[in-house]
Scaffold this motif. Structure first.
Motif, PDB file in Angstrom:
ATOM      1  N   GLU A 234       8.343  -7.107  -5.572  1.00 25.97           N
ATOM      2  CA  GLU A 234       7.756  -7.475  -4.173  1.00 25.97           C
ATOM      3  C   GLU A 234       7.023  -8.457  -3.828  1.00 25.97           C
ATOM      4  O   GLU A 234       5.464  -8.867  -3.405  1.00 25.97           O
ATOM      5  CB  GLU A 234       6.992  -6.249  -3.787  1.00 25.97           C
ATOM      6  CG  GLU A 234       7.893  -5.125  -3.821  1.00 25.97           C
ATOM      7  CD  GLU A 234       6.634  -3.636  -3.937  1.00 25.97           C
ATOM      8  OE1 GLU A 234       5.625  -4.074  -3.173  1.00 25.97           O
ATOM      9  OE2 GLU A 234       7.840  -2.321  -3.938  1.00 25.97           O
ATOM     10  N   THR A 235       7.264 -10.289  -4.278  1.00 31.31           N
ATOM     11  CA  THR A 235       6.908 -10.986  -3.464  1.00 31.31           C
ATOM     12  C   THR A 235       7.013 -11.612  -3.038  1.00 31.31           C
ATOM     13  O   THR A 235       6.147 -12.330  -1.713  1.00 31.31           O
ATOM     14  CB  THR A 235       7.570 -11.936  -5.495  1.00 31.31           C
ATOM     15  OG1 THR A 235       6.687 -11.060  -6.068  1.00 31.31           O
ATOM     16  CG2 THR A 235       6.763 -13.466  -4.319  1.00 31.31           C
ATOM     17  N   HIS A 236       7.947 -11.238  -1.895  1.00 32.91           N
ATOM     18  CA  HIS A 236       8.698 -11.764  -0.291  1.00 32.91           C
ATOM     19  C   HIS A 236       7.416 -11.318   0.429  1.00 32.91           C
ATOM     20  O   HIS A 236       7.493  -9.829   0.408  1.00 32.91           O
ATOM     21  CB  HIS A 236      10.123 -11.167  -0.170  1.00 32.91           C
ATOM     22  CG  HIS A 236      10.603 -12.764  -1.101  1.00 32.91           C
ATOM     23  ND1 HIS A 236      10.652 -13.705  -1.230  1.00 32.91           N
ATOM     24  CD2 HIS A 236      11.487 -11.650  -2.590  1.00 32.91           C
ATOM     25  CE1 HIS A 236      11.679 -14.180  -2.036  1.00 32.91           C
ATOM     26  NE2 HIS A 236      11.651 -13.391  -2.760  1.00 32.91           N
ATOM     27  N   PRO A 237       7.222 -11.943   1.514  1.00 31.48           N
ATOM     28  CA  PRO A 237       6.241 -11.013   3.124  1.00 31.48           C
ATOM     29  C   PRO A 237       7.444  -9.105   2.961  1.00 31.48           C
ATOM     30  O   PRO A 237       8.831 -10.027   3.417  1.00 31.48           O
ATOM     31  CB  PRO A 237       6.286 -11.899   3.638  1.00 31.48           C
ATOM     32  CG  PRO A 237       6.251 -12.625   3.028  1.00 31.48           C
ATOM     33  CD  PRO A 237       7.541 -12.955   2.227  1.00 31.48           C
ATOM     34  N   LEU A 238       6.380  -8.406   3.613  1.00 31.21           N
ATOM     35  CA  LEU A 238       6.764  -7.420   4.067  1.00 31.21           C
ATOM     36  C   LEU A 238       5.818  -7.505   5.267  1.00 31.21           C
ATOM     37  O   LEU A 238       4.972  -7.037   5.881  1.00 31.21           O
ATOM     38  CB  LEU A 238       6.922  -6.382   3.245  1.00 31.21           C
ATOM     39  CG  LEU A 238       7.211  -6.657   1.895  1.00 31.21           C
ATOM     40  CD1 LEU A 238       6.915  -5.623   1.160  1.00 31.21           C
ATOM     41  CD2 LEU A 238       8.999  -6.308   2.235  1.00 31.21           C
ATOM     42  N   PRO A 239       6.536  -6.214   6.562  1.00 32.59           N
ATOM     43  CA  PRO A 239       6.171  -6.238   7.668  1.00 32.59           C
ATOM     44  C   PRO A 239       4.978  -4.737   7.418  1.00 32.59           C
ATOM     45  O   PRO A 239       5.670  -4.000   6.095  1.00 32.59           O
ATOM     46  CB  PRO A 239       6.951  -5.800   8.398  1.00 32.59           C
ATOM     47  CG  PRO A 239       7.872  -5.585   8.090  1.00 32.59           C
ATOM     48  CD  PRO A 239       8.220  -6.147   6.929  1.00 32.59           C
ATOM     49  N   TYR A 240       3.827  -4.715   7.541  1.00 34.15           N
ATOM     50  CA  TYR A 240       3.286  -3.242   7.592  1.00 34.15           C
ATOM     51  C   TYR A 240       2.163  -3.738   6.387  1.00 34.15           C
ATOM     52  O   TYR A 240       1.499  -2.451   5.882  1.00 34.15           O
ATOM     53  CB  TYR A 240       3.398  -2.374   8.228  1.00 34.15           C
ATOM     54  CG  TYR A 240       4.893  -2.074   9.050  1.00 34.15           C
ATOM     55  CD1 TYR A 240       4.083  -2.666  10.043  1.00 34.15           C
ATOM     56  CD2 TYR A 240       6.009  -2.057   8.956  1.00 34.15           C
ATOM     57  CE1 TYR A 240       5.132  -2.292  11.312  1.00 34.15           C
ATOM     58  CE2 TYR A 240       6.387  -2.277  10.022  1.00 34.15           C
ATOM     59  CZ  TYR A 240       6.694  -2.355  11.036  1.00 34.15           C
ATOM     60  OH  TYR A 240       7.157  -1.935  12.160  1.00 34.15           O
ATOM     61  N   MET A 241       2.376  -3.785   5.463  1.00 39.69           N
ATOM     62  CA  MET A 241       2.259  -3.377   4.256  1.00 39.69           C
ATOM     63  C   MET A 241       2.218  -5.498   3.670  1.00 39.69           C
ATOM     64  O   MET A 241       2.449  -6.231   3.220  1.00 39.69           O
ATOM     65  CB  MET A 241       2.457  -3.423   2.973  1.00 39.69           C
ATOM     66  CG  MET A 241       4.115  -3.205   3.039  1.00 39.69           C
ATOM     67  SD  MET A 241       4.945  -2.084   2.553  1.00 39.69           S
ATOM     68  CE  MET A 241       4.807  -1.859   0.551  1.00 39.69           C
ATOM     69  N   PRO A 242       0.984  -5.666   2.158  1.00 42.26           N
ATOM     70  CA  PRO A 242       0.899  -6.682   1.998  1.00 42.26           C
ATOM     71  C   PRO A 242       1.644  -7.730   0.531  1.00 42.26           C
ATOM     72  O   PRO A 242       1.968  -5.792   0.081  1.00 42.26           O
ATOM     73  CB  PRO A 242      -0.868  -6.659   1.028  1.00 42.26           C
ATOM     74  CG  PRO A 242      -0.839  -5.628   0.982  1.00 42.26           C
ATOM     75  CD  PRO A 242       0.143  -4.454   1.855  1.00 42.26           C
ATOM     76  N   THR A 243       2.073  -8.416   0.210  1.00 43.77           N
ATOM     77  CA  THR A 243       3.168  -8.561  -1.153  1.00 43.77           C
ATOM     78  C   THR A 243       1.914  -7.918  -2.116  1.00 43.77           C
ATOM     79  O   THR A 243       1.103  -8.044  -2.472  1.00 43.77           O
ATOM     80  CB  THR A 243       3.141  -9.948  -1.090  1.00 43.77           C
ATOM     81  OG1 THR A 243       2.275 -10.666  -1.102  1.00 43.77           O
ATOM     82  CG2 THR A 243       3.742 -10.383   0.217  1.00 43.77           C
TER      83      THR A 243
END
Length: 370
Positions: A238-247
């Motif tokens: 989960e290194t790549h940016p995600l909406p609604y939550m930090p990496t």
């Protein structure tokens, strides 16, 4: 200080099964064997460095036998005198660090001498960190003495790049193999294949495992996960940016609990059996690998998606993941692919082991998985 070569020395001074240890050392390509007396080096082949280590100063007239390397307490002037008397021998400075003055001696030697061998009296690795920092911009090599394999593994990783070499006090057969593995600082590369997705199916609820490691994982790095031992897909962290939550670059949302991943020494492990302190193989898209430590395994009930893919020669691979957009796998060129958007024809990266498995170990036997 050079970090391109990891020296592996075995200190034979307390070895009991000497002949067997020497035989294994030669087979494993250990760089040097350490002895206290020239007679103990006699009979060793020239294919390995024969290291004479003296805790007392040596003189130009000292009998060095067949020693290729001589390590002893010495000043730069004494070293020059010895080199003139024995031009075919490499000389190194030995420092026994027990207090602040001897730590300063070690820093001075490591930053100015071609070879420095250090024994640290205290178990803390802070003095070694100080020496490595002092020698960081220097060309010489630092070899640190280790009392056991666990200490050797730590020495190789202090300040990330670790000591240039370790002289392990040898006690048993098997330690040469383990020392060489520790020096490599990871695990063997794996061959990654391009797999074509043929089907994706929502398969209902089940338990999935998130593997939280003790390391930051790269943008093109993850772990191999699959439903069978004969095929896994590279799941990215989960290194790549995600909406609604930090990496969370330490985490891989890896798959359903029945799934396999690669642990140490090429052994597969079920995701459900991993525990804090275990090690798993992190894999980059170029096939390079390293071992990372598991800090936690988080198992929760989630909707699941089944991904079926196949290799160019028709071998089938299955992966069952959490059915969510933020769960991702890697494709060619480190392309990040959201699992819920995979469709037939998409290409993902995976690994296709050729051996069957018994309790995680490769074995030549008939085994059908479906």
């Amino acid at each position: 200080m050079s970090t391109t070569t990891r020296l592996c020395w075995l200190d034979l001074r307390e070895a009991t099964s000497r002949d067997a240890i020497v035989e294994e050392a030669l087979h494993q390509g250990i760089d040097g064997l350490v002895a206290a007396h020239p007679s103990e080096l006699a009979g060793l082949p020239p294919s390995i460095d024969r290291v004479l280590l003296s805790e007392e100063p040596v003189t130009p007239g000292t009998d060095l036998g067949v020693a290729d390397v001589v390590v002893a307490p010495m000043t730069p002037t004494e070293r020059q005198t010895l080199e003139a008397a024995h031009p075919d021998v490499r000389f190194g400075v030995y420092v026994d660090v027990a207090d602040a003055p001897t730590l300063e001696d070690a820093c001075r030697a490591a930053s100015t001498q071609d070879l420095t061998v250090i024994r640290f009296r205290d178990p803390t690795k802070i003095p070694l960190e100080i020496v490595l920092a002092a020698a960081d911009a220097c060309d010489g090599s630092v070899v640190t003495m280790a009392g056991d394999l666990e200490e050797a593994q730590i020495i190789y990783t202090v300040l990330e790049h670790g000591s240039d070499g370790v002289a392990l006090r040898a006690r048993a057969v098997g330690e040469a193999t383990a020392l060489r593995a520790a020096a490599l600082g990871g695990s063997d590369p794996v061959k990654l294949d391009e797999l074509r997705v043929v089907r994706t199916t929502h398969v209902g609820m089940g338990e999935r495992a998130c593997i939280d490691t003790c390391s930051y994982l790269g943008l093109d790095e993850g772990i191999l996960v699959g439903s069978t031992s004969k095929g896994q897909v590279l799941c990215v962290s989960e290194t790549h940016p995600l909406p609604y939550m930090p990496t969370r670059p330490f985490r891989v949302n890896a798959g359903a609990i029945h799934s396999y991943t690669l642990g140490e020494n090429g052994r597969t492990r079920y995701l459900s059996e991993l525990r804090a302190g275990d090690r798993v193989t992190a894999v980059r898209t170029d096939g390079s690998t390293r071992l990372v430590t598991v800090g936690r395994v988080k198992i929760e009930s989630r909707p699941l998606i089944s991904i079926d893919a196949e290799s160019s020669d028709g071998r089938a691979v299955n992966l069952i993941l959490q059915h969510d957009w933020h769960v991702r796998v890697l494709g060619p060129g480190a392309e990040v692919l959201n699992s819920t958007e995979l469709r037939p024809g998409h290409i993902v990266l995976g690994h296709l082991p050729t051996a069957d498995r018994h309790v995680g170990y490769p074995i030549r036997e008939f085994c059908r998985e479906q």
